[in-house]
Design a protein around this motif. Structure first.
Motif, short mmCIF file in Angstrom:
data_model
loop_
_atom_site.label_atom_id
_atom_site.label_comp_id
_atom_site.label_asym_id
_atom_site.label_seq_id
_atom_site.Cartn_x
_atom_site.Cartn_y
_atom_site.Cartn_z
N ALA A 59 -0.58 7.41 2.92
CA ALA A 59 -1.82 6.68 3.12
C ALA A 59 -3.05 7.52 2.78
O ALA A 59 -4.09 6.97 2.42
CB ALA A 59 -1.91 6.20 4.57
N ALA A 60 -2.94 8.83 2.91
CA ALA A 60 -4.06 9.69 2.55
C ALA A 60 -4.41 9.57 1.08
O ALA A 60 -5.54 9.82 0.67
CB ALA A 60 -3.74 11.15 2.91
N ARG A 61 -3.43 9.16 0.27
CA ARG A 61 -3.66 8.98 -1.16
C ARG A 61 -4.12 7.57 -1.49
O ARG A 61 -4.84 7.35 -2.47
CB ARG A 61 -2.37 9.32 -1.93
N GLU A 62 -3.67 6.58 -0.70
CA GLU A 62 -4.03 5.19 -0.97
C GLU A 62 -4.13 4.44 0.35
O GLU A 62 -3.14 3.94 0.88
CB GLU A 62 -2.97 4.53 -1.88
N LYS A 63 -5.34 4.37 0.89
CA LYS A 63 -5.54 3.71 2.19
C LYS A 63 -5.57 2.20 2.08
O LYS A 63 -5.44 1.51 3.10
CB LYS A 63 -6.83 4.22 2.84
N ASP A 64 -5.80 1.66 0.87
CA ASP A 64 -5.87 0.21 0.72
C ASP A 64 -4.49 -0.39 0.50
O ASP A 64 -4.27 -1.21 -0.40
CB ASP A 64 -6.81 -0.14 -0.43
N ALA A 65 -3.56 0.06 1.31
CA ALA A 65 -2.22 -0.52 1.39
C ALA A 65 -1.95 -0.77 2.87
O ALA A 65 -2.66 -0.25 3.73
CB ALA A 65 -1.17 0.43 0.80
N ARG A 66 -0.94 -1.58 3.16
CA ARG A 66 -0.59 -1.83 4.56
C ARG A 66 0.69 -1.08 4.87
O ARG A 66 1.69 -1.24 4.17
CB ARG A 66 -0.40 -3.32 4.81
N PHE A 67 0.66 -0.26 5.91
CA PHE A 67 1.78 0.59 6.26
C PHE A 67 2.46 0.08 7.52
O PHE A 67 1.80 -0.26 8.51
CB PHE A 67 1.32 2.04 6.45
N VAL A 68 3.78 0.04 7.47
CA VAL A 68 4.60 -0.33 8.62
C VAL A 68 5.51 0.85 8.93
O VAL A 68 6.25 1.33 8.05
CB VAL A 68 5.45 -1.59 8.35
N PHE A 69 5.44 1.34 10.16
CA PHE A 69 6.22 2.50 10.58
C PHE A 69 7.34 2.01 11.51
O PHE A 69 7.07 1.37 12.53
CB PHE A 69 5.33 3.50 11.33
N VAL A 70 8.58 2.32 11.15
CA VAL A 70 9.73 1.87 11.92
C VAL A 70 10.37 3.06 12.61
O VAL A 70 10.83 4.01 11.94
CB VAL A 70 10.77 1.17 11.01
N GLU A 71 10.41 3.03 13.93
CA GLU A 71 10.96 4.14 14.72
C GLU A 71 11.65 3.57 15.95
O GLU A 71 11.10 2.71 16.64
CB GLU A 71 9.85 5.11 15.11
N ARG A 72 12.85 4.06 16.26
CA ARG A 72 13.58 3.49 17.39
C ARG A 72 13.23 4.15 18.72
O ARG A 72 13.46 3.58 19.77
CB ARG A 72 15.09 3.61 17.15
N ASP A 73 12.68 5.36 18.70
CA ASP A 73 12.33 6.07 19.92
C ASP A 73 10.93 5.64 20.38
O ASP A 73 9.95 5.90 19.69
CB ASP A 73 12.36 7.58 19.67
N PRO A 74 10.81 4.98 21.53
CA PRO A 74 9.49 4.48 21.96
C PRO A 74 8.45 5.57 22.13
O PRO A 74 7.26 5.34 21.86
CB PRO A 74 9.80 3.79 23.30
N ASP A 75 8.85 6.76 22.58
CA ASP A 75 7.89 7.84 22.76
C ASP A 75 7.32 8.30 21.42
O ASP A 75 6.11 8.53 21.29
CB ASP A 75 8.53 9.02 23.48
N LEU A 76 8.20 8.45 20.42
CA LEU A 76 7.71 8.83 19.09
C LEU A 76 6.86 7.72 18.49
O LEU A 76 5.86 7.99 17.82
CB LEU A 76 8.90 9.15 18.18
N ALA A 77 7.26 6.47 18.74
CA ALA A 77 6.47 5.34 18.23
C ALA A 77 5.07 5.35 18.83
O ALA A 77 4.08 5.05 18.13
CB ALA A 77 7.18 4.03 18.52
N ASP A 78 4.94 5.70 20.10
CA ASP A 78 3.62 5.80 20.73
C ASP A 78 2.77 6.87 20.05
O ASP A 78 1.57 6.68 19.81
CB ASP A 78 3.76 6.10 22.22
N LEU A 79 3.39 8.02 19.75
CA LEU A 79 2.66 9.06 19.04
C LEU A 79 2.27 8.60 17.64
O LEU A 79 1.18 8.93 17.14
CB LEU A 79 3.50 10.34 18.95
N CYS A 80 3.15 7.84 17.00
CA CYS A 80 2.85 7.32 15.68
C CYS A 80 1.63 6.40 15.72
O CYS A 80 0.74 6.48 14.86
CB CYS A 80 4.07 6.58 15.13
N ARG A 81 1.56 5.53 16.73
CA ARG A 81 0.39 4.66 16.87
C ARG A 81 -0.89 5.50 17.03
O ARG A 81 -1.93 5.20 16.43
CB ARG A 81 0.55 3.74 18.08
N ARG A 82 -0.79 6.51 17.87
CA ARG A 82 -1.94 7.40 18.08
C ARG A 82 -2.35 8.06 16.77
O ARG A 82 -3.56 8.14 16.45
CB ARG A 82 -1.56 8.44 19.12
N ASN A 83 -1.38 8.52 16.00
CA ASN A 83 -1.69 9.17 14.73
C ASN A 83 -2.31 8.20 13.73
O ASN A 83 -3.22 8.57 12.97
CB ASN A 83 -0.42 9.80 14.14
N CYS A 84 -1.83 6.96 13.73
CA CYS A 84 -2.42 5.97 12.84
C CYS A 84 -3.88 5.72 13.20
O CYS A 84 -4.75 5.61 12.31
CB CYS A 84 -1.62 4.66 12.90
#
Length: 246
Positions: A59-84
């Motif tokens: 995304a740092a190279r092309e922000k005008d795309a829609r990104f979907v992050f798939v992760e099964r660990d809820p704790d890591l997914a929460d960090l992913c949301r924070r990073n997004c």
């Protein structure tokens, strides 16, 4: 999850909160993101996203795309949301087990919906090696026995016709990945990754187009380190976000 580090990727262009212990983003994530042909308007799915390093660097190279992050660990997914949020990436984070069809469907992951799927599958399978006692590291490194085929099939199923899958894996799994991916993908491009110019490859990057019948192309290799043990100029530029592998 208590011990979190705040790290910078691509020369500071990406801010990443990630666990201090267990599986952490590194060179594999950098190489995979550098191989992602993201275009404006694309739907890009990062499968097995953990804290989102691969998708965030793409995304740092092309922000005008829609990104979907798939992760099964809820704790890591929460960090992913924070990073997004911290990186202002247009995204959705999905908690789902990509190997489980019902889990994918319940999370709203639809077949034939992605222009690009990026994945760094767990490299090992249960029964092949001793699995780490650390839960996060074990989940990141090992699939159930025989599950690589199911993982790649699920990733390919998310692609639109003519969509592209890009993956990184260990060099000793190359034959298996080529055989499996070749059932659904064509126009494949292979790039080997060597620790030094005189050592065997340790990783490969493989991409392919869903439904294509074009032949395989073998691209120039990536050499990570020079004789002095330091990054080559190419590897340094990739890590700083000043080059890509497209």
């Amino acid at each position: 999850m208590t011990d979190i580090t705040q790290d910078l990727l691509l020369g500071g262009r990406v801010h990443l909160a990630q666990p201090a212990k267990g599986h952490r983003a590194g060179t594999d994530a950098v190489l995979l993101a550098a191989s992602a042909p993201v275009k404006t308007g694309d739907v890009v799915v990062d499968v097995g996203a953990a804290t989102g390093a691969v998708g965030l660097m793409a995304a740092a190279r092309e922000k005008d795309a829609r990104f979907v992050f798939v992760e099964r660990d809820p704790d890591l997914a929460d960090l992913c949301r924070r990073n997004c949020r911290d990186n202002e990436v247009r995204s959705g984070v999905v908690v789902a087990d990509v190997l489980d069809r019902s889990s994918r469907q319940a999370a709203g992951l639809m077949p034939d919906s992605a222009d690009l799927v990026l994945t760094n599958p767990p490299f090992l399978e249960e029964g092949q090696v001793r699995i780490s006692p650390d839960r996060g590291r074990a989940a990141a490194h090992a699939l159930p026995a025989g599950a690589l085929e199911a993982w790649l099939k699920a990733c390919t199923g998310l692609l639109k016709p003519k969509g592209r899958l890009v993956l990184i894996h260990r060099a000793d799994r190359l034959a298996e990945c080529l055989e499996i991916s070749g059932r659904w993908l064509g126009g494949m491009e292979l790039r080997l990754v060597h620790p030094t110019s005189d050592k065997p490859a340790i990783r490969f990057l493989l991409s392919g187009i869903k439904g294509s019948r074009a032949p395989l192309a073998v691209l120039p290799p990536v050499i990570l380190n020079g004789p002095d043990g330091r990054f080559t100029s190419e590897a340094e530029a990739l890590h700083r976000g000043e080059a890509n592998l497209l």
